[in-house]
Design a protein around this motif. Structure first.
Motif, PDB file in Angstrom:
ATOM      1  N   LYS A   1      46.287  49.421  41.462  1.00 52.34           N
ATOM      2  CA  LYS A   1      45.944  50.841  41.516  1.00 52.34           C
ATOM      3  C   LYS A   1      47.191  51.697  41.604  1.00 52.34           C
ATOM      4  O   LYS A   1      48.133  51.376  42.319  1.00 52.34           O
ATOM      5  CB  LYS A   1      45.078  51.143  42.737  1.00 52.34           C
ATOM      6  N   VAL A   2      47.142  52.819  40.879  1.00 47.53           N
ATOM      7  CA  VAL A   2      48.175  53.841  40.972  1.00 47.53           C
ATOM      8  C   VAL A   2      47.437  55.145  41.238  1.00 47.53           C
ATOM      9  O   VAL A   2      46.614  55.573  40.429  1.00 47.53           O
ATOM     10  CB  VAL A   2      49.010  53.939  39.675  1.00 47.53           C
ATOM     11  N   ALA A   3      47.713  55.741  42.387  1.00 47.21           N
ATOM     12  CA  ALA A   3      47.075  57.004  42.786  1.00 47.21           C
ATOM     13  C   ALA A   3      45.554  56.913  42.651  1.00 47.21           C
ATOM     14  O   ALA A   3      44.917  57.738  42.000  1.00 47.21           O
ATOM     15  CB  ALA A   3      47.623  58.167  41.962  1.00 47.21           C
ATOM     16  N   ASP A   4      44.974  55.894  43.244  1.00 44.77           N
ATOM     17  CA  ASP A   4      43.522  55.665  43.244  1.00 44.77           C
ATOM     18  C   ASP A   4      42.928  55.418  41.862  1.00 44.77           C
ATOM     19  O   ASP A   4      41.712  55.483  41.696  1.00 44.77           O
ATOM     20  CB  ASP A   4      42.784  56.808  43.948  1.00 44.77           C
ATOM     21  N   ARG A   5      43.752  55.162  40.869  1.00 41.05           N
ATOM     22  CA  ARG A   5      43.274  54.846  39.517  1.00 41.05           C
ATOM     23  C   ARG A   5      43.572  53.378  39.233  1.00 41.05           C
ATOM     24  O   ARG A   5      44.707  52.924  39.403  1.00 41.05           O
ATOM     25  CB  ARG A   5      43.978  55.741  38.507  1.00 41.05           C
ATOM     26  N   VAL A   6      42.572  52.632  38.826  1.00 40.55           N
ATOM     27  CA  VAL A   6      42.755  51.215  38.524  1.00 40.55           C
ATOM     28  C   VAL A   6      43.445  51.086  37.173  1.00 40.55           C
ATOM     29  O   VAL A   6      42.969  51.625  36.164  1.00 40.55           O
ATOM     30  CB  VAL A   6      41.408  50.463  38.513  1.00 40.55           C
ATOM     31  N   VAL A   7      44.581  50.381  37.172  1.00 44.39           N
ATOM     32  CA  VAL A   7      45.330  50.156  35.926  1.00 44.39           C
ATOM     33  C   VAL A   7      45.334  48.685  35.538  1.00 44.39           C
ATOM     34  O   VAL A   7      45.922  48.312  34.530  1.00 44.39           O
ATOM     35  CB  VAL A   7      46.792  50.679  36.037  1.00 44.39           C
ATOM     36  N   GLY A   8      44.648  47.856  36.345  1.00 41.38           N
ATOM     37  CA  GLY A   8      44.581  46.433  36.036  1.00 41.38           C
ATOM     38  C   GLY A   8      44.152  45.629  37.237  1.00 41.38           C
ATOM     39  O   GLY A   8      43.579  46.163  38.194  1.00 41.38           O
ATOM     40  N   ALA A   9      44.443  44.325  37.167  1.00 38.92           N
ATOM     41  CA  ALA A   9      44.088  43.422  38.264  1.00 38.92           C
ATOM     42  C   ALA A   9      45.044  42.239  38.265  1.00 38.92           C
ATOM     43  O   ALA A   9      45.660  41.912  37.241  1.00 38.92           O
ATOM     44  CB  ALA A   9      42.646  42.940  38.113  1.00 38.92           C
ATOM     45  N   MET A  10      45.161  41.609  39.418  1.00 40.05           N
ATOM     46  CA  MET A  10      45.975  40.408  39.571  1.00 40.05           C
ATOM     47  C   MET A  10      45.104  39.382  40.293  1.00 40.05           C
ATOM     48  O   MET A  10      44.434  39.717  41.274  1.00 40.05           O
ATOM     49  CB  MET A  10      47.227  40.725  40.387  1.00 40.05           C
ATOM     50  N   ALA A  11      45.112  38.142  39.800  1.00 41.80           N
ATOM     51  CA  ALA A  11      44.242  37.128  40.387  1.00 41.80           C
ATOM     52  C   ALA A  11      44.919  35.767  40.440  1.00 41.80           C
ATOM     53  O   ALA A  11      45.787  35.457  39.619  1.00 41.80           O
ATOM     54  CB  ALA A  11      42.951  37.017  39.578  1.00 41.80           C
TER      55      ALA A  11
END
Length: 192
Positions: free
Chosen positions: A146-156
């Protein structure tokens, strides 16, 4: 007749002291790795080397034999794998619609996901409309980037052999790492 072993009233306190020392050392290692990740990420503006650095540094804390980073652009109908390791080998990068997989769920919901026994929750996940794909893990941990409460991806990361491979403390740490990574990835995308 033998006497019972002498009680050592200091033993529990000594044991607690050793446990605290081990926990303190673990915490220090985590802080050191977070600092190293932060420094490495701030020095790298190209996406591919940045992703390699992330994988290498996260590998210091977790078994990243099965690890992925996915990116998502707001409003897009899909998300894409930009870094993926399966069974210790770099794997094919693909795109998926938002309704596919646990990664898609994490991106859509913006919520971290910790699964300690996949077999116990499989039906529940499918009941929520999550289209599962690929090899079934025993344990899974995924956090949104997240960047500034915006989801830009995921890590798993996932483990195909061990149930309960990750716990809530791991999830907190993975989330901390993800917040640093998200900003660095966003900067790299803006740079490119």
């Amino acid at each position: 007749m033998g006497h019972p072993p002498a009680r050592k009233p200091w033993a529990p306190a000594a044991r607690r002291g050793r446990v605290r020392a081990v926990e303190g050392k673990r915490q220090l290692t985590r802080l050191s790795i977070l600092t190293t990740i932060s420094q490495a990420l701030s020095a790298n503006l190209e996406l591919d080397p940045l992703l390699e650095t992330v994988h290498r540094e996260v590998s210091r804390l977790f078994d990243t034999t099965n690890f992925l980073i996915a990116l998502y652009r707001t409003g897009a109908p899909d998300w894409g794998l930009v870094f993926r390791v399966e069974h210790g080998v770099r794997a094919e990068l693909r795109r998926h619609t938002l309704d596919v997989g646990l990664t898609g769920y994490t991106i859509r919901s913006g919520q971290a996901l910790l699964i300690q026994d996949f077999r116990k929750v499989r039906a529940q996940l499918e009941g929520q409309g999550i289209r599962l794909y690929g090899e079934e893990p025993r344990s899974w941990m995924c956090v949104p980037l997240k960047v500034a409460d915006r989801v830009v991806g995921a890590m798993a990361i996932q483990n195909y052999e061990i149930e309960g491979a990750y716990n809530h403390l791991d999830l907190e740490l993975f989330t901390s790492i993800a917040s640093q990574i998200a900003v660095a990835i966003r900067n790299a995308q803006l740079y490119e």
